[in-house]
Scaffold this motif. Sequence first.
Motif, mmCIF file in Angstrom:
data_model
loop_
_atom_site.group_PDB
_atom_site.id
_atom_site.type_symbol
_atom_site.label_atom_id
_atom_site.label_comp_id
_atom_site.label_asym_id
_atom_site.label_seq_id
_atom_site.Cartn_x
_atom_site.Cartn_y
_atom_site.Cartn_z
ATOM 1 N N ASP A 1 0.870 -1.178 0.000
ATOM 2 C CA ASP A 1 0.000 0.000 0.000
ATOM 3 C C ASP A 1 0.902 1.221 0.000
ATOM 4 O OD1 ASP A 1 -2.520 -1.313 0.183
ATOM 5 O OD2 ASP A 1 -2.204 -1.618 2.328
ATOM 6 N N VAL A 2 0.404 2.337 -0.506
ATOM 7 C CA VAL A 2 1.141 3.591 -0.498
ATOM 8 C C VAL A 2 0.293 4.619 0.242
ATOM 9 C CG1 VAL A 2 2.133 5.413 -1.918
ATOM 10 C CG2 VAL A 2 2.310 3.040 -2.671
ATOM 11 N N GLU A 3 0.902 5.322 1.174
ATOM 12 C CA GLU A 3 0.149 6.301 1.964
ATOM 13 C C GLU A 3 -0.352 7.460 1.103
ATOM 14 O OE1 GLU A 3 1.907 7.372 5.825
ATOM 15 O OE2 GLU A 3 3.297 5.714 5.462
ATOM 16 N N VAL A 4 0.549 8.074 0.327
ATOM 17 C CA VAL A 4 0.168 9.197 -0.526
ATOM 18 C C VAL A 4 0.911 9.097 -1.848
ATOM 19 C CG1 VAL A 4 0.114 11.711 -0.783
ATOM 20 C CG2 VAL A 4 -0.189 10.694 1.489
ATOM 21 N N GLY A 5 0.156 9.138 -2.953
ATOM 22 C CA GLY A 5 0.760 9.117 -4.285
ATOM 23 C C GLY A 5 0.932 7.705 -4.816
ATOM 24 N N GLY A 6 1.734 7.580 -5.871
ATOM 25 C CA GLY A 6 2.088 6.280 -6.417
ATOM 26 C C GLY A 6 1.096 5.657 -7.369
ATOM 27 N N SER A 7 0.063 6.396 -7.773
ATOM 28 C CA SER A 7 -0.921 5.822 -8.705
ATOM 29 C C SER A 7 -0.268 5.474 -10.035
ATOM 30 C CB SER A 7 -2.057 6.813 -8.961
ATOM 31 O OG SER A 7 -2.834 6.986 -7.810
ATOM 32 N N THR A 8 -0.824 4.489 -10.703
ATOM 33 C CA THR A 8 -0.447 4.174 -12.074
ATOM 34 C C THR A 8 -1.489 4.833 -12.960
ATOM 35 O OG1 THR A 8 0.467 2.039 -11.378
ATOM 36 C CG2 THR A 8 -0.001 2.321 -13.731
ATOM 37 N N VAL A 9 -1.050 5.704 -13.851
ATOM 38 C CA VAL A 9 -1.987 6.455 -14.676
ATOM 39 C C VAL A 9 -1.887 6.031 -16.138
ATOM 40 C CG1 VAL A 9 -2.074 8.444 -13.146
ATOM 41 C CG2 VAL A 9 -0.378 8.386 -14.962
ATOM 42 N N PHE A 10 -3.051 6.005 -16.771
ATOM 43 C CA PHE A 10 -3.181 5.759 -18.199
ATOM 44 C C PHE A 10 -3.824 7.019 -18.784
ATOM 45 C CE2 PHE A 10 -2.861 1.659 -16.282
ATOM 46 C CZ PHE A 10 -2.256 0.837 -17.220
ATOM 47 N N PRO A 11 -3.013 8.001 -19.197
ATOM 48 C CA PRO A 11 -3.553 9.311 -19.587
ATOM 49 C C PRO A 11 -4.492 9.278 -20.786
ATOM 50 C CG PRO A 11 -1.203 9.176 -20.071
ATOM 51 C CD PRO A 11 -1.564 7.950 -19.293
ATOM 52 N N ASP A 12 -4.266 8.378 -21.727
ATOM 53 C CA ASP A 12 -5.110 8.348 -22.924
ATOM 54 C C ASP A 12 -6.534 7.894 -22.652
ATOM 55 O OD1 ASP A 12 -2.980 9.311 -24.333
ATOM 56 O OD2 ASP A 12 -2.517 7.426 -25.346
ATOM 57 N N ILE A 13 -6.751 7.175 -21.547
ATOM 58 C CA ILE A 13 -8.111 6.743 -21.215
ATOM 59 C C ILE A 13 -8.612 7.382 -19.916
ATOM 60 C CG2 ILE A 13 -7.933 4.581 -22.497
ATOM 61 C CD1 ILE A 13 -7.556 3.154 -19.787
ATOM 62 N N GLY A 14 -7.790 8.234 -19.314
ATOM 63 C CA GLY A 14 -8.206 8.949 -18.107
ATOM 64 C C GLY A 14 -8.322 8.082 -16.872
ATOM 65 N N ALA A 15 -7.509 7.034 -16.777
ATOM 66 C CA ALA A 15 -7.585 6.137 -15.622
ATOM 67 C C ALA A 15 -6.393 6.357 -14.695
ATOM 68 C CB ALA A 15 -7.606 4.683 -16.083
ATOM 69 N N ALA A 16 -6.660 6.271 -13.400
ATOM 70 C CA ALA A 16 -5.613 6.329 -12.377
ATOM 71 C C ALA A 16 -5.898 5.228 -11.369
ATOM 72 C CB ALA A 16 -5.596 7.689 -11.695
ATOM 73 N N LEU A 17 -4.952 4.324 -11.196
ATOM 74 C CA LEU A 17 -5.123 3.183 -10.300
ATOM 75 C C LEU A 17 -4.263 3.373 -9.069
ATOM 76 C CD1 LEU A 17 -4.768 0.467 -13.074
ATOM 77 C CD2 LEU A 17 -6.878 1.495 -12.214
#
Length: 114
Positions: A39-55
């Motif tokens: 787990d990450v406390e703050v930040g660290g998302s994996t983003v897919f900018p072309d589809i607007g997803a942030a995991l």
Amino acid sequence: MGDVTGLDMDSAEMLQLAKDHDYITKGGRIATILIYMTDVEVGGSTVFPDIGAALEPRKGSAVLWYNLLQNGEEDPRTLHAGCPVFMGSKWVANKWVRARGQEFMQRCSLFKSD
């Protein structure tokens, strides 16, 4: 590498080695499985900018995406990046699935749009 790039290598990661013959012997990467190990406390998302997803990274979760369209061409929507970690630590593992042996696992297409 520091001399060539002008960057400080003290904070760089270890050099990662890859066998360049994997593409020839195993084919291109058709799928990626990314497993979040922490787990990450703050930040660290994996983003897919072309589809607007942030995991958001959640320990024990995983994400799968196909790198290729059904016609065999690279899917530009798979462009992704890891956001900075502001608090905590992010550990991931990945598994790249190669094309060889997968020929009959997915429906294929002859159309450029697929």
